[in-house]
Design an enzyme around this catalytic site. Structure first.
Site, PDB file in Angstrom:
ATOM      1  N   LYS A  91       0.862  -1.185   0.000  1.00 48.91           N
ATOM      2  CA  LYS A  91       0.000   0.000   0.000  1.00 48.91           C
ATOM      3  C   LYS A  91       0.888   1.221   0.000  1.00 48.91           C
ATOM      4  CE  LYS A  91      -4.363   1.229   0.366  1.00 48.91           C
ATOM      5  NZ  LYS A  91      -5.501   0.547  -0.287  1.00 48.91           N
ATOM      6  N   GLY A 191     -20.518   6.512   2.810  1.00 44.81           N
ATOM      7  CA  GLY A 191     -19.477   6.834   1.828  1.00 44.81           C
ATOM      8  C   GLY A 191     -19.962   6.483   0.434  1.00 44.81           C
ATOM      9  N   VAL A 195     -16.924   2.841  -4.422  1.00 45.76           N
ATOM     10  CA  VAL A 195     -17.380   1.545  -3.905  1.00 45.76           C
ATOM     11  C   VAL A 195     -18.858   1.601  -3.529  1.00 45.76           C
ATOM     12  CG1 VAL A 195     -17.120  -0.104  -1.997  1.00 45.76           C
ATOM     13  CG2 VAL A 195     -15.100   0.875  -3.087  1.00 45.76           C
ATOM     14  N   GLY A 196     -19.212   2.602  -2.716  1.00 49.72           N
ATOM     15  CA  GLY A 196     -20.557   2.665  -2.150  1.00 49.72           C
ATOM     16  C   GLY A 196     -21.654   2.803  -3.185  1.00 49.72           C
TER      17      GLY A 196
HETATM   18  P1  NAD Z   1     -13.971   7.350  -2.932  1.00 45.34           P
HETATM   19  O1  NAD Z   1     -13.056   8.460  -2.593  1.00 45.34           O
HETATM   20  O2  NAD Z   1     -14.453   7.184  -4.318  1.00 45.34           O
HETATM   21  O3  NAD Z   1     -15.279   7.437  -2.012  1.00 45.34           O
HETATM   22  C1  NAD Z   1     -15.244   7.615  -0.637  1.00 45.34           C
HETATM   23  C2  NAD Z   1     -16.534   8.290  -0.224  1.00 45.34           C
HETATM   24  O4  NAD Z   1     -16.588   8.318   1.188  1.00 45.34           O
HETATM   25  C3  NAD Z   1     -16.689   9.733  -0.703  1.00 45.34           C
HETATM   26  O5  NAD Z   1     -18.006   9.931  -1.170  1.00 45.34           O
HETATM   27  C4  NAD Z   1     -16.444  10.560   0.563  1.00 45.34           C
HETATM   28  O6  NAD Z   1     -17.194  11.764   0.549  1.00 45.34           O
HETATM   29  C5  NAD Z   1     -16.976   9.618   1.607  1.00 45.34           C
HETATM   30  N1  NAD Z   1     -16.450   9.785   2.960  1.00 45.34           N
HETATM   31  C6  NAD Z   1     -15.174  10.006   3.356  1.00 45.34           C
HETATM   32  N2  NAD Z   1     -15.104  10.055   4.696  1.00 45.34           N
HETATM   33  C7  NAD Z   1     -16.371   9.845   5.141  1.00 45.34           C
HETATM   34  C8  NAD Z   1     -16.956   9.752   6.420  1.00 45.34           C
HETATM   35  N3  NAD Z   1     -16.230   9.889   7.526  1.00 45.34           N
HETATM   36  N4  NAD Z   1     -18.298   9.522   6.505  1.00 45.34           N
HETATM   37  C9  NAD Z   1     -19.043   9.369   5.409  1.00 45.34           C
HETATM   38  N5  NAD Z   1     -18.540   9.438   4.166  1.00 45.34           N
HETATM   39  C10 NAD Z   1     -17.233   9.677   4.042  1.00 45.34           C
HETATM   40  O7  NAD Z   1     -13.238   6.044  -2.393  1.00 45.34           O
HETATM   41  P2  NAD Z   1     -13.539   4.521  -2.782  1.00 45.34           P
HETATM   42  O8  NAD Z   1     -12.653   4.109  -3.864  1.00 45.34           O
HETATM   43  O9  NAD Z   1     -15.008   4.339  -2.904  1.00 45.34           O
HETATM   44  O10 NAD Z   1     -13.021   3.786  -1.465  1.00 45.34           O
HETATM   45  C11 NAD Z   1     -13.784   3.768  -0.281  1.00 45.34           C
HETATM   46  C12 NAD Z   1     -13.218   2.750   0.676  1.00 45.34           C
HETATM   47  O11 NAD Z   1     -13.248   1.457   0.051  1.00 45.34           O
HETATM   48  C13 NAD Z   1     -11.757   2.939   1.068  1.00 45.34           C
HETATM   49  O12 NAD Z   1     -11.588   2.451   2.381  1.00 45.34           O
HETATM   50  C14 NAD Z   1     -10.996   2.040   0.116  1.00 45.34           C
HETATM   51  O13 NAD Z   1      -9.755   1.645   0.640  1.00 45.34           O
HETATM   52  C15 NAD Z   1     -11.947   0.883   0.042  1.00 45.34           C
HETATM   53  N6  NAD Z   1     -11.804   0.042  -1.148  1.00 45.34           N
HETATM   54  C16 NAD Z   1     -11.897   0.605  -2.378  1.00 45.34           C
HETATM   55  C17 NAD Z   1     -11.838  -0.230  -3.491  1.00 45.34           C
HETATM   56  C18 NAD Z   1     -12.045   0.311  -4.878  1.00 45.34           C
HETATM   57  O14 NAD Z   1     -12.185  -0.514  -5.791  1.00 45.34           O
HETATM   58  N7  NAD Z   1     -12.108   1.609  -5.092  1.00 45.34           N
HETATM   59  C19 NAD Z   1     -11.642  -1.602  -3.343  1.00 45.34           C
HETATM   60  C20 NAD Z   1     -11.560  -2.122  -2.050  1.00 45.34           C
HETATM   61  C21 NAD Z   1     -11.657  -1.280  -0.958  1.00 45.34           C
END
Ligand code: NAD
Length: 384
Positions: A91, A191, A195-196
């Site tokens: 990472k 979030g 992902v969400g």
């Molecule tokens: P992203 O930046 O696209 O989305 C993150 C979202 O979370 C944003 O909408 C942001 O506004 C929101 N956010 C941040 N802090 C917050 C909080 N305290 N409360 C509520 N919302 C909050 O990031 P992502 O790629 O979707 O990744 C999200 C998580 O998933 C991370 O932990 C990442 O490591 C994990 N993850 C991502 C992937 C991937 O394919 N992108 C794969 C596995 C795990």
């Protein structure tokens, strides 16, 4: 780990407290990079490479830490192993605001990649604050990244929703283990990012109903169900879920206390801890984010019979997609692999956890760590 060795602006440090987290699996290497001229401050952790070169995301945020990077690198070791990928875990993190002007972001990301050009045991991928475009800069700079734009032969995993696709399949399998029907199930997503939002979209296709979603600015709640496409359009236009016309706007952390059937953390580490776990009111948790819960919070949920599918099993879709891209697979092959690997792993882990009465994370650790340790036996002594 070399102590205070300086090479072309790169400081490789061995700080005493780094060893507090070291165990039989890793980390193999921790590299600190500091270039005051470009404002660059970053860290790379290569946790374990017994199964092959490490793959793990590059995270950019103002409040990252070395400790977070180490824990995330370990999560990648376990995730890649559990998914049966020929890769170890790593990472990297960069301190900075990911919404900085694009030319400044490109400069700092290129400088970081260049500083790490000889760390061939690490393959960059996208993570919070970075995307396909950032991976393209890195590929151009050092020739080593995954999660590339389609124009460069990549499978744009965040645009397509590879991790959300895997989470929806994890939900399908886990629901059967806790007597839940996805049809009509109430979902809360903390979030609403890459992902969400895709998890919400794929779960809607399975009949589930998104009743709340949050981002850094707000939580939006509607017991009758939110329009996922409308929310996605709002976010794509740079808005917040709080701008949604309808429902009730609540503060950011209100998402934790909303009663639901499936709760999906998809934001930051440690959002649920011993001090707020009592507020969580759900039957099933699918960990979309990495390390979103403290160990104590997971134990408390296990004691309350809330089923928690751990991060490195539930959210492996992204890295499976990235590894498939690296090995030349097509988009449909990648999505099939995600579906099959995640369904098999969720079932194996929850079956083992159910039989032995341990929390799912413990069963998942057994599965993943056993594979890493077996691979380590084939390595020359001392090489993780
Ligand atoms: P992203 O930046 O696209 O989305 C993150 C979202 O979370 C944003 O909408 C942001 O506004 C929101 N956010 C941040 N802090 C917050 C909080 N305290 N409360 C509520 N919302 C909050 O990031 P992502 O790629 O979707 O990744 C999200 C998580 O998933 C991370 O932990 C990442 O490591 C994990 N993850 C991502 C992937 C991937 O394919 N992108 C794969 C596995 C795990």
């Amino acid at each position: 780990m070399t102590s205070n060795q300086r090479t072309a602006g790169v400081v490789v440090q061995a700080a005493a407290d780094i060893f507090d987290r070291a165990d039989r699996l890793g980390p193999a290497k921790v590299v600190h990079v500091c270039e005051p001229a470009t404002g660059l401050r970053g860290v790379l952790v290569i946790d374990n490479v017994a199964r092959g070169p490490s793959i793990g995301g590059l995270r950019m945020a103002p409040d990252v830490s070395v400790d977070e990077c180490m824990r995330l690198a370990r999560a990648m070791t376990l995730k890649n192993s559990a998914a049966g990928l020929p890769h170890g875990g790593g990472k990297s993190v960069l301190w900075g605001d990911p919404r900085m002007p694009l030319d400044a972001k490109e400069r700092v990301i290129r400088a970081f990649a260049h500083a790490l050009r000889r760390e061939e045991d690490y393959i960059f991928g996208p993570d919070m604050g970075t995307d396909e475009g950032c991976m393209a800069w890195i590929k151009d700079e050092i020739g080593r990244s995954v999660g590339l734009p389609a124009a460069m032969g990549g499978i744009p995993l965040d645009q397509l929703g590879a991790t959300g696709w895997g989470l929806a399949h994890a939900a399908d399998v886990a629901a059967r283990h806790c007597g839940l029907r996805l049809e009509g199930a109430r979902v809360v997503v903390q979030g609403f990012g890459a992902v969400g939002r895709h998890a919400a979209r794929f779960l809607r296709q399975k009949g589930a109903r998104l009743i709340a979603a949050s981002d850094t600015a707000a939580t939006i709640y509607d017991a009758a169900g939110l329009d996922v496409d409308r929310l996605m359009a709002l976010k794509a236009g740079g808005g917040s879920v709080g701008d949604y016309p309808g429902g009730t706007r609540l503060d950011r952390d209100a998402a934790i206390g909303i009663e639901c059937d499936i709760w999906i953390p998809a934001a930051r580490p440690d959002v649920v801890r011993e001090d707020n776990v009592a507020r969580l009111n759900t039957k099933l948790v699918l960990q979309g984010a990495n390390i979103p819960f403290s160990a104590g919070a997971e134990q408390a949920l296990h004691d309350r019979r809330v089923l928690v599918v751990p991060d490195f099993i539930a959210n492996a879709g992204g890295v499976i997609c990235a590894a498939m891209e690296y090995h030349g697979a097509t988009e449909s092959q990648a999505f099939q692999a995600i579906e099959q690997k995640i369904r098999d792993n969720v079932d194996a882990v929850l079956t083992d956890a159910g039989r032995s009465g341990v929390p799912p994370r413990q069963a998942a650790m057994r599965l993943a760590a056993a594979r890493v340790e077996e691979a380590m036996r084939y390595r020359r002594f001392g090489v993780m």
